[in-house]
Write an enzyme that holds these catalytic residues in place. Sequence first.
Site, PDB file in Angstrom:
ATOM      1  N   HIS A  69      98.662-113.669  95.372  1.00 20.95           N
ATOM      2  CA  HIS A  69      98.814-114.690  94.329  1.00 20.95           C
ATOM      3  C   HIS A  69      98.245-116.036  94.778  1.00 20.95           C
ATOM      4  CE1 HIS A  69     101.410-112.823  91.196  1.00 20.95           C
ATOM      5  NE2 HIS A  69     101.849-112.069  92.195  1.00 20.95           N
ATOM      6  N   GLU A 119     104.069-102.143  92.225  1.00 24.52           N
ATOM      7  CA  GLU A 119     104.668-103.054  91.255  1.00 24.52           C
ATOM      8  C   GLU A 119     103.957-102.907  89.911  1.00 24.52           C
ATOM      9  OE1 GLU A 119     105.759-106.549  94.541  1.00 24.52           O
ATOM     10  OE2 GLU A 119     104.249-106.943  92.993  1.00 24.52           O
ATOM     11  N   ASP A 121     101.410-111.651  87.539  1.00 23.09           N
ATOM     12  CA  ASP A 121     102.521-110.743  87.220  1.00 23.09           C
ATOM     13  C   ASP A 121     102.779-110.854  85.723  1.00 23.09           C
ATOM     14  OD1 ASP A 121     102.781-110.209  89.919  1.00 23.09           O
ATOM     15  OD2 ASP A 121     104.483-111.560  90.210  1.00 23.09           O
ATOM     16  N   HIS A 180     102.081-106.173  88.589  1.00 21.43           N
ATOM     17  CA  HIS A 180     101.194-106.937  89.480  1.00 21.43           C
ATOM     18  C   HIS A 180      99.734-106.496  89.319  1.00 21.43           C
ATOM     19  CE1 HIS A 180     100.564-108.810  93.668  1.00 21.43           C
ATOM     20  NE2 HIS A 180      99.422-108.175  93.429  1.00 21.43           N
TER      21      HIS A 180
END
Length: 267
Positions: free
Chosen positions: A150, A239, A157, A242
């Site tokens: 990130h 995830e 996200d 993500h």
Amino acid sequence: MTGLASAFRVLAAAATTLLAVTAAPTAQAGPEPKAPEEFVALGSVDPTIIQEMRYPTAHNFMGVPVDGYRKPLCILTRPAAHALHDAQTRLLRRGYSLKVYDCYRPQRAVDHFVRWAKDLDDETMKGEFYPGVDKTRLFADGYIAEKSGHSRGSTVDLTLVKLPAAPTPPYRPGSPQVPCYAPAAERFPDNSVDMGTGYDCFDTLSHTDDPRIRGTQRANRQFLKKTLSDAGFVNLAEEWWHYTFRPELFPDTYFDFPVARRSVAGH
């Protein structure tokens, strides 16, 4: 008297010098770093994408606002923002919207995560975000790391919301916690489609293709994945929320400018 007067003059001069030294301004901290020109606020590219930024609030796995988040603002590299706009354009035609939870993340925020993870006594939000994981395992199991994609600016996200979007009730600190993998009707009332777990759920059920996720929940994950893959994003298998736009503009740089409007002012 002449000698006495001279002594007074010496003392006065010394006092003046001392006052000047003590009154001298202390060195000021340098200005906060700004984002490079390649970064932009997502809202300036596509204001229709819903933003529910979690880390400026207490509704996250730490239970406190995260360092470096001055505003609930999604900042991304320009190519990633435009790719989300392309995905959103297609979704709107099908009655859906993207909703982002986190975008660019300053390194100071990641450092905050690391400090929290090392404090084994702080389990304020365990009941919701990591009910089945011992906090001593957060690093070993990959839930917390000292660097985050990130911070390079092209990772986001996000989830899907069926339109018209219902409002998300405000989070109230101290309210009863429900496990993030509980049925959608029981966990925190997010207005997104049912993905099988809530956002930031530290559990293997959050793995995008976990075989225990079936039916509508699995279809929703695959719909999100197909939509974003078509726009140039790559999913992190652990995830479901993500995604990273490729190729990244800054594949090896971890930025630390704050999440604030002035960071991208004029971009």
